[in-house]
Scaffold this motif. Sequence first.
Motif, mmCIF file in Angstrom:
data_model
loop_
_atom_site.group_PDB
_atom_site.id
_atom_site.type_symbol
_atom_site.label_atom_id
_atom_site.label_comp_id
_atom_site.label_asym_id
_atom_site.label_seq_id
_atom_site.Cartn_x
_atom_site.Cartn_y
_atom_site.Cartn_z
ATOM 1 N N THR A 130 55.544 105.716 -24.626
ATOM 2 C CA THR A 130 54.238 105.468 -24.024
ATOM 3 C C THR A 130 53.837 104.019 -24.242
ATOM 4 O OG1 THR A 130 53.594 107.740 -24.490
ATOM 5 C CG2 THR A 130 51.830 106.175 -24.012
ATOM 6 N N PRO A 131 53.376 103.334 -23.207
ATOM 7 C CA PRO A 131 52.975 101.926 -23.391
ATOM 8 C C PRO A 131 51.909 101.815 -24.475
ATOM 9 C CG PRO A 131 53.041 102.504 -21.057
ATOM 10 C CD PRO A 131 53.216 103.778 -21.823
ATOM 11 N N PRO A 132 51.962 100.768 -25.267
ATOM 12 C CA PRO A 132 50.958 100.597 -26.334
ATOM 13 C C PRO A 132 49.592 100.257 -25.760
ATOM 14 C CG PRO A 132 52.333 98.636 -26.161
ATOM 15 C CD PRO A 132 52.920 99.651 -25.219
ATOM 16 N N ARG A 133 48.562 100.379 -26.610
ATOM 17 C CA ARG A 133 47.213 100.008 -26.206
ATOM 18 C C ARG A 133 47.039 98.507 -26.437
ATOM 19 N NH1 ARG A 133 46.326 104.611 -29.240
ATOM 20 N NH2 ARG A 133 45.694 103.335 -31.016
ATOM 21 N N PHE A 134 47.001 97.774 -25.349
ATOM 22 C CA PHE A 134 46.822 96.334 -25.460
ATOM 23 C C PHE A 134 45.351 96.011 -25.695
ATOM 24 C CE2 PHE A 134 50.735 96.363 -22.773
ATOM 25 C CZ PHE A 134 51.553 95.736 -23.695
ATOM 26 N N SER A 135 45.094 95.124 -26.619
ATOM 27 C CA SER A 135 43.726 94.688 -26.893
ATOM 28 C C SER A 135 43.795 93.349 -27.616
ATOM 29 C CB SER A 135 42.958 95.721 -27.735
ATOM 30 O OG SER A 135 43.625 95.942 -28.967
ATOM 31 N N ALA A 136 42.746 92.568 -27.448
ATOM 32 C CA ALA A 136 42.667 91.256 -28.100
ATOM 33 C C ALA A 136 41.249 91.053 -28.600
ATOM 34 C CB ALA A 136 43.051 90.129 -27.138
#
Length: 648
Positions: free
Chosen positions: A115-121
């Motif tokens: 599952t694609p990771p949760r991208f956040s910045a």
Amino acid sequence: MSPEPTARGVSIPPMRLPYPIAVALIFAVSAVLSLVAAGFSVSKIEDASELAVRRALNLKGHDWAEVESDGLRVVLTGIAPDEATRFNALTAAGTEVDTSRVIDEMEVAPTADLTPPRFSAEILRNDSGISIIGLVPASLDREDLKDRLQRLDRDSPVSDLMESADYPKPKGWDQAIDYAIKALFDLPRAKISASPGLVRITAIADSQQEKDRLEQRLSRAAPPGLRIGLSISAPRPVITPFTLRYLINEDGGQFDACSAQSEEARDLIIASAREAGLTGPYSCTIGLGVPSPRWPNAAQLSIRALSELGQGSITMSDADITLVAAQDANPLLFDRIVGELENSLPDVFVLHAVLPEAEPDDAAGPVEFSATLSPEGLVQLRGRVSDETLRDMTDSFARAAFGSAQVYTATRVVQDLPADWPVRVLAGLDALAHLHNGALTVTPDDVSLTGISHDPEAKARIAGLLSDKLGDAQEFSLSITYVDPPAPQDASPDPEVCEERIAEIQKSGKIAFEPGSATVASDSREALNQIADILRECGPIRLEIQGHTDSQGREEMNQQLSQARAQSILNELRGRRVPTSSFSAVGYGETQPIANNETEEGREENRRIDFHLIRPEPTANTETGLEALEAETETPNADAPDAGTEDQ
């Protein structure tokens, strides 16, 4: 043994094997028998081991595994669903035979795509610089992102603490990053958490007015498909000096300045002032910097003492308290009240009491310095100064404060002025610079300032300034009126007002369409023109144009029709030169009725176009950092932009 006779009567002796051959034959026969016995034993052991291991695997649910005996070795084959299951099968086999005899030839089934990771910045900006941390797509141009952040402040370092993962950019990622960087231009101290389709902003404003301005500006700047959460706080100001000034005259009591460290302290001070005859409006600033926790008690005692004297003023500047009685006050009463106040004040506070003496007649005219500030910014300096140095100082100070071309000086040098005359003149000019227009008069006994200000805190600020610069036991009087600043000529109406005005137009002129189509009916053109006029005046507000239908027909067809009608209205507004970059068109079909679909009147109400203002999502002050973003993305959000139900 006797030789046997032959046919001819001749006897032949019996044959005997040689001894070595006999021994060899015996060993050969023994070896064959041993091999047969050993082979039988090995076969028995192989069968027993294979059966035991297979039974152990079946008991553990590993029916996918195959068991084959090869001498003393037990070979396991098959495809395990995962690595943990393979290891569990090896463990089960090791319970029946020695683990050194177990040969693992099992394979593990290939895993499905992760599952694609949760991208956040998370971007943090403060006086120390700018830093960005989080998990970002590998395709993100990190150098370009750092350059964009660096352009916010060329003198501040940018720290790249990001990790990357080789997955495609999710929908809404670029939009969230672009908006986060745009928001940072207005936020020198802020933390912005960005994830696909969502940006949360935590920042500090210098005042409540600045907080309101930032919230409105950030809300207008956000794209319509992006959800935003704003948490902007306006901390209490640091008041220095901590000032309170209360006066009583023929008209009653009034505050020139009021400061308190808390709501409770403010309420206590105001209650004491009301008992002392407070009249008219007042304000009391709550802030930091109080010289003592017992500030409200000292203020209460001082105001009561002034009330007993009848008229005069009480000025508190940090721990210094100055009580100035009216000129005609009873000296005996003055001495008693001052003595009682000195003994009852909390520690730290120091009292200076002044009973003015009657002024003698001066035939030479008033000894004073005056300055006037016109609404146009013109300043005139007149009156007396003590020497040439003071005249040059006042002229230079005024030109620096009001502009070189705005100052006209007509002062004259007079001897024998009070020693503190320069301080009083310069302090008065400094106070005058805080007004929009006004007049300053300096006399040996008083500094008087009257005028108009567009800052509601100007009076309190000026009182603190004069109290600090003039020192203890110095009298001054303020008559400052607050007037709302004129609205900018190009100021846009408040977005909520725009939404209300559009709703009023639709009450009298509903937007209708041709039956079963997205074509606007001809009799709705005028209402659409009026709405376009309002939207041009309101500027780039975040607006969602919503299409709704009744429940007649198939749900899928109603959804498509409502979307087409909402898009048609958006196109009509574009044709009327309305900036629509911050607008979105969303069809809701029959999902949000406002009336009963069982009647014709109800169905007519449900067939409608709504103009809905997109507001920032409320953000709790305790919700910070990437944890809030992760919680947001872990929970399926029915209000996500893709679902078409944002802010309903």
